[in-house]
Enzyme design. Structure first.
Site, PDB file in Angstrom:
ATOM      1  N   ARG A  19       0.829  -1.217   0.000  1.00 29.75           N
ATOM      2  CA  ARG A  19       0.000   0.000   0.000  1.00 29.75           C
ATOM      3  C   ARG A  19       0.858   1.258   0.000  1.00 29.75           C
ATOM      4  O   ARG A  19       0.575   2.199  -0.740  1.00 29.75           O
ATOM      5  CB  ARG A  19      -0.960   0.013   1.191  1.00 29.75           C
ATOM      6  CG  ARG A  19      -2.045  -1.050   1.089  1.00 29.75           C
ATOM      7  CD  ARG A  19      -2.936  -1.079   2.318  1.00 29.75           C
ATOM      8  NE  ARG A  19      -2.123  -1.238   3.507  1.00 29.75           N
ATOM      9  CZ  ARG A  19      -2.381  -0.665   4.681  1.00 29.75           C
ATOM     10  NH1 ARG A  19      -3.451   0.081   4.845  1.00 29.75           N
ATOM     11  NH2 ARG A  19      -1.597  -0.867   5.713  1.00 29.75           N
ATOM     12  N   ASN A  37      -6.282  -2.729   2.394  1.00 29.60           N
ATOM     13  CA  ASN A  37      -6.238  -4.179   2.557  1.00 29.60           C
ATOM     14  C   ASN A  37      -7.657  -4.698   2.702  1.00 29.60           C
ATOM     15  O   ASN A  37      -8.546  -3.995   3.174  1.00 29.60           O
ATOM     16  CB  ASN A  37      -5.445  -4.559   3.809  1.00 29.60           C
ATOM     17  CG  ASN A  37      -3.955  -4.396   3.635  1.00 29.60           C
ATOM     18  OD1 ASN A  37      -3.437  -4.414   2.515  1.00 29.60           O
ATOM     19  ND2 ASN A  37      -3.250  -4.245   4.734  1.00 29.60           N
TER      20      ASN A  37
END
Length: 95
Positions: A19, A37
């Protein structure tokens, strides 16, 4: 002209800086949207920007950062709640 793409990335993509790396790549390429996520172990993202910049980030998503092992990327035109204007690139809570 801008495009908005919804991604689901599978593989070893959580706990490896995926990320953070995607956010850096997005900001460097002028792409807006978000990344998060998912509890099933995938990463989900929405990318919005110039077609070439979004395509480049989708290509990056297929590789990910060095510690990631991407098994697959499902990329589709964003629809419904995902198809709206974005500014900046954010992290969203896990879903």
């Amino acid at each position: 002209m801008t495009v908005t793409i919804h991604l689901r990335i599978a593989g070893r993509v959580q706990g490896v800086g995926y990320r953070d790396a995607m956010r850096s790549e997005a900001q460097a390429g002028g792409v807006a949207g978000w990344v998060r996520n998912r509890r099933d172990g995938t990463v989900e993202a929405v990318l919005q920007g110039a077609p070439g910049a979004v395509d480049a980030l989708v290509a990056w998503a297929r590789r990910g950062p060095p510690a990631a092992r991407v098994n697959g990327v499902d990329a589709q035109a964003a629809q419904g709640e995902y198809d709206r204007p974005y500014s900046g690139f954010d992290f969203l809570p896990t879903l």
